[in-house]
Design a protein around this motif. Structure first.
Motif, PDB file in Angstrom:
ATOM      1  N   MET A  81     -37.494  33.965   4.327  1.00 51.27           N
ATOM      2  CA  MET A  81     -36.474  33.935   5.370  1.00 51.27           C
ATOM      3  C   MET A  81     -35.428  32.879   5.002  1.00 51.27           C
ATOM      4  O   MET A  81     -35.752  31.838   4.471  1.00 51.27           O
ATOM      5  CB  MET A  81     -37.129  33.628   6.710  1.00 51.27           C
ATOM      6  N   ALA A  82     -34.196  33.174   5.308  1.00 56.61           N
ATOM      7  CA  ALA A  82     -33.085  32.282   4.984  1.00 56.61           C
ATOM      8  C   ALA A  82     -33.092  31.051   5.888  1.00 56.61           C
ATOM      9  O   ALA A  82     -33.596  31.079   7.011  1.00 56.61           O
ATOM     10  CB  ALA A  82     -31.770  33.024   5.139  1.00 56.61           C
ATOM     11  N   GLU A  83     -32.493  29.985   5.386  1.00 54.17           N
ATOM     12  CA  GLU A  83     -32.314  28.774   6.184  1.00 54.17           C
ATOM     13  C   GLU A  83     -30.988  28.898   6.925  1.00 54.17           C
ATOM     14  O   GLU A  83     -29.937  29.094   6.310  1.00 54.17           O
ATOM     15  CB  GLU A  83     -32.294  27.532   5.300  1.00 54.17           C
ATOM     16  N   VAL A  84     -31.045  28.797   8.257  1.00 52.07           N
ATOM     17  CA  VAL A  84     -29.850  28.946   9.073  1.00 52.07           C
ATOM     18  C   VAL A  84     -29.603  27.653   9.837  1.00 52.07           C
ATOM     19  O   VAL A  84     -30.503  27.110  10.473  1.00 52.07           O
ATOM     20  CB  VAL A  84     -30.001  30.125  10.070  1.00 52.07           C
ATOM     21  N   VAL A  85     -28.367  27.174   9.750  1.00 53.34           N
ATOM     22  CA  VAL A  85     -27.940  25.976  10.477  1.00 53.34           C
ATOM     23  C   VAL A  85     -26.713  26.362  11.285  1.00 53.34           C
ATOM     24  O   VAL A  85     -25.800  27.017  10.772  1.00 53.34           O
ATOM     25  CB  VAL A  85     -27.609  24.812   9.522  1.00 53.34           C
ATOM     26  N   ILE A  86     -26.700  25.951  12.549  1.00 55.16           N
ATOM     27  CA  ILE A  86     -25.560  26.236  13.412  1.00 55.16           C
ATOM     28  C   ILE A  86     -25.121  24.946  14.104  1.00 55.16           C
ATOM     29  O   ILE A  86     -25.923  24.265  14.730  1.00 55.16           O
ATOM     30  CB  ILE A  86     -25.880  27.362  14.422  1.00 55.16           C
ATOM     31  N   TYR A  87     -23.856  24.606  13.915  1.00 55.52           N
ATOM     32  CA  TYR A  87     -23.252  23.445  14.572  1.00 55.52           C
ATOM     33  C   TYR A  87     -22.664  23.931  15.883  1.00 55.52           C
ATOM     34  O   TYR A  87     -21.922  24.919  15.913  1.00 55.52           O
ATOM     35  CB  TYR A  87     -22.151  22.842  13.698  1.00 55.52           C
ATOM     36  N   THR A  88     -23.006  23.251  16.974  1.00 57.10           N
ATOM     37  CA  THR A  88     -22.623  23.703  18.306  1.00 57.10           C
ATOM     38  C   THR A  88     -22.117  22.538  19.150  1.00 57.10           C
ATOM     39  O   THR A  88     -22.159  21.378  18.733  1.00 57.10           O
ATOM     40  CB  THR A  88     -23.831  24.316  19.036  1.00 57.10           C
ATOM     41  N   SER A  89     -21.676  22.886  20.351  1.00 52.91           N
ATOM     42  CA  SER A  89     -21.413  21.882  21.387  1.00 52.91           C
ATOM     43  C   SER A  89     -21.839  22.499  22.721  1.00 52.91           C
ATOM     44  O   SER A  89     -21.877  23.726  22.855  1.00 52.91           O
ATOM     45  CB  SER A  89     -19.936  21.478  21.418  1.00 52.91           C
ATOM     46  N   PRO A  90     -22.151  21.656  23.698  1.00 53.61           N
ATOM     47  CA  PRO A  90     -22.592  22.175  24.996  1.00 53.61           C
ATOM     48  C   PRO A  90     -21.465  22.960  25.677  1.00 53.61           C
ATOM     49  O   PRO A  90     -20.300  22.712  25.445  1.00 53.61           O
ATOM     50  CB  PRO A  90     -22.918  20.916  25.808  1.00 53.61           C
ATOM     51  N   TRP A  91     -21.833  23.897  26.488  1.00 53.30           N
ATOM     52  CA  TRP A  91     -20.910  24.690  27.297  1.00 53.30           C
ATOM     53  C   TRP A  91     -19.963  25.550  26.454  1.00 53.30           C
ATOM     54  O   TRP A  91     -18.915  25.978  26.928  1.00 53.30           O
ATOM     55  CB  TRP A  91     -20.108  23.811  28.255  1.00 53.30           C
ATOM     56  N   CYS A  92     -20.328  25.808  25.227  1.00 56.04           N
ATOM     57  CA  CYS A  92     -19.513  26.644  24.349  1.00 56.04           C
ATOM     58  C   CYS A  92     -20.055  28.073  24.424  1.00 56.04           C
ATOM     59  O   CYS A  92     -21.157  28.340  23.951  1.00 56.04           O
ATOM     60  CB  CYS A  92     -19.588  26.116  22.915  1.00 56.04           C
ATOM     61  N   PRO A  93     -19.294  28.997  25.030  1.00 57.04           N
ATOM     62  CA  PRO A  93     -19.811  30.366  25.163  1.00 57.04           C
ATOM     63  C   PRO A  93     -20.005  31.063  23.813  1.00 57.04           C
ATOM     64  O   PRO A  93     -20.901  31.890  23.664  1.00 57.04           O
ATOM     65  CB  PRO A  93     -18.755  31.073  26.009  1.00 57.04           C
ATOM     66  N   TYR A  94     -19.200  30.730  22.830  1.00 59.79           N
ATOM     67  CA  TYR A  94     -19.347  31.340  21.509  1.00 59.79           C
ATOM     68  C   TYR A  94     -20.618  30.842  20.822  1.00 59.79           C
ATOM     69  O   TYR A  94     -21.292  31.605  20.126  1.00 59.79           O
ATOM     70  CB  TYR A  94     -18.119  31.065  20.639  1.00 59.79           C
ATOM     71  N   CYS A  95     -20.943  29.577  21.051  1.00 56.37           N
ATOM     72  CA  CYS A  95     -22.190  29.026  20.514  1.00 56.37           C
ATOM     73  C   CYS A  95     -23.381  29.747  21.133  1.00 56.37           C
ATOM     74  O   CYS A  95     -24.326  30.121  20.433  1.00 56.37           O
ATOM     75  CB  CYS A  95     -22.281  27.527  20.794  1.00 56.37           C
ATOM     76  N   THR A  96     -23.307  29.959  22.434  1.00 63.72           N
ATOM     77  CA  THR A  96     -24.384  30.644  23.149  1.00 63.72           C
ATOM     78  C   THR A  96     -24.556  32.062  22.619  1.00 63.72           C
ATOM     79  O   THR A  96     -25.681  32.514  22.384  1.00 63.72           O
ATOM     80  CB  THR A  96     -24.091  30.664  24.664  1.00 63.72           C
ATOM     81  N   ARG A  97     -23.463  32.778  22.416  1.00 70.03           N
ATOM     82  CA  ARG A  97     -23.538  34.154  21.902  1.00 70.03           C
ATOM     83  C   ARG A  97     -24.134  34.195  20.502  1.00 70.03           C
ATOM     84  O   ARG A  97     -24.946  35.062  20.188  1.00 70.03           O
ATOM     85  CB  ARG A  97     -22.143  34.791  21.880  1.00 70.03           C
ATOM     86  N   ALA A  98     -23.707  33.268  19.646  1.00 74.22           N
ATOM     87  CA  ALA A  98     -24.217  33.243  18.270  1.00 74.22           C
ATOM     88  C   ALA A  98     -25.716  32.952  18.264  1.00 74.22           C
ATOM     89  O   ALA A  98     -26.487  33.630  17.571  1.00 74.22           O
ATOM     90  CB  ALA A  98     -23.462  32.207  17.442  1.00 74.22           C
ATOM     91  N   LYS A  99     -26.137  31.975  19.050  1.00 70.45           N
ATOM     92  CA  LYS A  99     -27.560  31.647  19.115  1.00 70.45           C
ATOM     93  C   LYS A  99     -28.367  32.811  19.696  1.00 70.45           C
ATOM     94  O   LYS A  99     -29.479  33.073  19.258  1.00 70.45           O
ATOM     95  CB  LYS A  99     -27.784  30.377  19.944  1.00 70.45           C
TER      96      LYS A  99
END
Length: 86
Positions: free
Chosen positions: A1-19
């Motif tokens: 399985m690939a290693e996945v890293v996601i940089y986010t910030s709270p209350w970010c709807p795009y972050c929520t969708r990606a996760k």
């Protein structure tokens, strides 16, 4: 399985969708909150080839882009192979 890293910030709807997409695919990922760790934003920008918005997603250290880019890869049938799920 690939290693996945996601940089986010709270209350970010795009972050929520990606996760959400990654979670639905059963992908484990490391989440780095750039609001809680401001120095990580500089790291993210360097790794993301100058992009400063969140989310920034990396698969096996390769910059993928943001949420729209992740969904576009999925629609094109390219995401699963990148994640090692082909």
């Amino acid at each position: 399985m690939a290693e996945v890293v996601i940089y986010t910030s709270p209350w970010c709807p795009y972050c929520t969708r990606a996760k959400k997409l990654l979670t639905e695919k059963g992908v484990q990922f490391e989440e780095i909150d750039v609001m809680m760790q401001p120095r990580k934003r500089v790291e993210m920008t360097q790794l993301a080839e100058g992009r400063t918005t969140v989310p920034q997603i990396f698969i096996d250290a390769k910059p993928i882009g943001g949420c729209d880019d992740l969904y576009a890869l999925d629609r094109a049938g390219k995401l699963d192979p990148m994640l090692g799920r082909a």
